[in-house]
Scaffold this active site. Structure first.
Site, PDB file in Angstrom:
ATOM      1  N   ASN A   1       0.706   8.067  -8.905  1.00  0.00           N
ATOM      2  CA  ASN A   1       1.925   8.392  -9.665  1.00  0.00           C
ATOM      3  C   ASN A   1       2.007   7.592 -10.959  1.00  0.00           C
ATOM      4  OD1 ASN A   1       3.605  10.150  -7.614  1.00  0.00           O
ATOM      5  ND2 ASN A   1       2.705   8.469  -6.452  1.00  0.00           N
TER       6      ASN A   1
ATOM      7  N   ASP B   1      -9.929   3.626  -3.499  1.00  0.00           N
ATOM      8  CA  ASP B   1     -10.688   2.431  -3.117  1.00  0.00           C
ATOM      9  C   ASP B   1     -12.075   2.363  -3.758  1.00  0.00           C
ATOM     10  OD1 ASP B   1      -8.506   1.987  -1.592  1.00  0.00           O
ATOM     11  OD2 ASP B   1      -9.564   1.865   0.316  1.00  0.00           O
TER      12      ASP B   1
ATOM     13  N   GLU C   1      -0.994   1.717  -5.061  1.00  0.00           N
ATOM     14  CA  GLU C   1      -0.561   3.095  -4.932  1.00  0.00           C
ATOM     15  C   GLU C   1      -1.652   4.047  -5.431  1.00  0.00           C
ATOM     16  OE1 GLU C   1       1.371   6.313  -7.287  1.00  0.00           O
ATOM     17  OE2 GLU C   1       0.118   4.613  -7.830  1.00  0.00           O
ATOM     18  N   TRP C   2      -2.816   3.435  -5.748  1.00  0.00           N
ATOM     19  CA  TRP C   2      -4.055   4.149  -6.092  1.00  0.00           C
ATOM     20  C   TRP C   2      -3.967   4.947  -7.399  1.00  0.00           C
ATOM     21  CZ3 TRP C   2      -2.632   6.618  -0.930  1.00  0.00           C
ATOM     22  CH2 TRP C   2      -2.703   5.674   0.104  1.00  0.00           C
ATOM     23  N   GLY C   3      -2.925   4.700  -8.190  1.00  0.00           N
ATOM     24  CA  GLY C   3      -2.817   5.424  -9.452  1.00  0.00           C
ATOM     25  C   GLY C   3      -2.272   6.828  -9.301  1.00  0.00           C
TER      26      GLY C   3
ATOM     27  N   ASP D   1       0.826  -1.208   0.000  1.00  0.00           N
ATOM     28  CA  ASP D   1       0.000   0.000   0.000  1.00  0.00           C
ATOM     29  C   ASP D   1       0.869   1.270   0.000  1.00  0.00           C
ATOM     30  OD1 ASP D   1      -2.417   1.380   0.111  1.00  0.00           O
ATOM     31  OD2 ASP D   1      -3.214   0.185   1.749  1.00  0.00           O
TER      32      ASP D   1
HETATM   33  C1  GLA Z   1      -5.970   1.287   1.449  1.00  0.00           C
HETATM   34  C2  GLA Z   1      -6.097   0.311   0.288  1.00  0.00           C
HETATM   35  C3  GLA Z   1      -7.213  -0.678   0.583  1.00  0.00           C
HETATM   36  C4  GLA Z   1      -6.908  -1.434   1.868  1.00  0.00           C
HETATM   37  C5  GLA Z   1      -6.690  -0.432   3.006  1.00  0.00           C
HETATM   38  C6  GLA Z   1      -6.161  -1.108   4.263  1.00  0.00           C
HETATM   39  O1  GLA Z   1      -7.095   2.095   1.559  1.00  0.00           O
HETATM   40  O2  GLA Z   1      -6.335   0.991  -0.905  1.00  0.00           O
HETATM   41  O3  GLA Z   1      -7.380  -1.596  -0.484  1.00  0.00           O
HETATM   42  O4  GLA Z   1      -5.758  -2.210   1.682  1.00  0.00           O
HETATM   43  O5  GLA Z   1      -5.769   0.578   2.664  1.00  0.00           O
HETATM   44  O6  GLA Z   1      -5.958  -0.203   5.306  1.00  0.00           O
END
Ligand code: GLA
Length: 402
Positions: A187, A205, A183-185, A150
């Site tokens: 970068n 998320d 890394e949620w995109g 993460d």
């Molecule tokens: C972030 C991630 C999620 C999950 C949580 C855990 O939000 O994007 O998928 O892993 O952390 O805390």
């Protein structure tokens, strides 16, 4: 001089070699179950064992799901004060993590864990920053097969460098471990992570809503359609062993059956990793039927590994096309509106050439047989104009075979 040159080449080659992930671990999108979407940090040895048992008994393993991944919350709040190793929470995992891994392996399944590139995980447990090689050796010694990594508490870090360090550490630990970048995109991992890991999150998320954004105190999560809208432009970055990851599944977590079916269909069209996120101990027959549909999963797992693209978008109905192996195609008519929509599609007037995959759909030159993948009906050929009604928030998903 010659010696120097040799040394320099050796160092360069070693560094270069180290920057390469383990190859071939995810030639089709990984499939499994992850604890986060339903359980957050309320996880335990019992939950893993029950989930593993059911994955076998309920046919999830046979359908292709092979990983059980424990997300955030598996650790104690502090590292071991002497060794610096991560410690599993002794209350949640009274027999330690190795016992859990062995149990999962004994069922013919694989096992994964979660940590974070920053100093703390998103739920506040010890992060990996500064401990990359130590943690990788621990994971290898535990026998894990998958690591989700993460991006919380990462202020001032460079994403590419941080994830590359962990990828190298896993490689040096000498165990083939799938590396899932989360890394949620932020970068643009699609632009640099192909050699670093097997999959990378493209967005923040997911939420268990069909469309829009769900707002929490300090953050927000994306509905299924909101995520779909972010994927089309990324298809060129995805392929065997390096997948765009639009986040884990919310099937069975509160949307309607039609919405779950649409969510699952679109993830399969997008060649997305399929990580179930529900409580499979309590799933309904509808949820189970969606998650284990072999024909639909085959669209996701098609060995050509090509992500679908949006072909048309009119009056809230989108048509998505996914080239498959052997010149076949998957076609998804997606009704995003809350009223039923009638569709008509003249295959012969819609010849398509996908330059990314170099695949052609041509119903003038070829005749394709149509199969509705959810109803299992053989629906004629491309010689006839296709007509159907797509219910609200639902799909008609077809496979066209030559
Ligand atoms: C972030 C991630 C999620 C999950 C949580 C855990 O939000 O994007 O998928 O892993 O952390 O805390």
């Amino acid at each position: 001089m010659k010696k120097n040159l040799l040394l320099t080449s050796f160092v360069f080659l070693t560094l270069f070699a180290n920057a390469q992930k383990y190859k071939g671990l995810a030639m089709t999108p990984p499939m499994g179950w992850n604890s986060w979407n339903t359980f957050q940090t309320n996880i335990s040895e019992d939950l893993v064992k029950q989930t593993a048992d059911l994955m076998v008994a309920a046919g999830m393993k046979a359908a292709g799901y092979s990983y059980i991944v424990l997300d955030d919350g598996w650790m104690a709040m502090e590292r071991d004060s002497i060794t610096g190793d991560l410690v599993p929470d002794p209350k949640k995992f009274p027999h330690g993590m190795r016992a859990v891994v062995d149990y999962v392996h004994s069922k013919g399944l694989k096992f994964g864990l979660y940590n974070c590139a920053g100093t703390k995980t998103c739920a506040g447990y010890p992060g990996t920053r500064g401990y990359e090689y130590q943690d990788a050796r621990l994971y290898a010694s535990l026998g894990i097969d998958y690591l989700k990594f993460d991006w919380c508490s990462s202020d001032g870090l460079n994403a590419k460098e941080s994830y590359t360090t962990m990828s190298n550490a896993l490689k040096m630990a000498k165990r083939p471990i799938i590396f899932s970048l989360c890394e949620w995109g932020n970068n643009k991992p699609w632009a640099w992570a192909k050699e670093v890991g097997q999959l990378w999150r493209t967005t923040g998320d997911i939420a268990n809503i069909f469309d829009g954004i769900k707002t929490f105190d300090t953050w927000h999560a994306n509905g299924v359609m909101t995520i779909v809208d972010m994927q089309d432009s990324l298809r060129k970055y995805s392929g065997p062993d390096h997948w765009n990851d639009p986040d884990m599944l919310e099937v069975g977590n509160g949307m309607s059956v039609a919405e779950d079916r649409t969510h699952f269909s679109m993830w399969c069209m997008l060649a997305a990793p399929l990580m179930m996120g529900n409580d499979i101990r309590k799933m309904t027959n509808d949820t189970k039927a969606i998650l284990t549909d072999k024909d639909v999963i085959a669209v996701d797992q098609d060995v050509a590994g090509v992500q679908a693209f949006k072909y048309t978008d009119k009056d809230s109905v989108q048509t998505w096309l996914k080239p498959l192996q052997n010149g076949d195609w998957a076609v998804c008519f997606l009704n995003r509106s809350s009223t039923p929509k009638s569709i008509q599609h003249d295959w012969k007037k819609n010849t398509v050439y996908d330059s990314l995959s170099a695949k052609e759909f041509n119903a003038v030159k070829n005749i394709y047989k149509l199969k509705d993948l959810w109803t299992k009906k053989e629906s004629g050929t491309t010689d006839k104009i296709f007509q159907a009604t797509v219910p609200p928030h639902d799909v008609v998903l077809l496979k066209l075979s030559k």
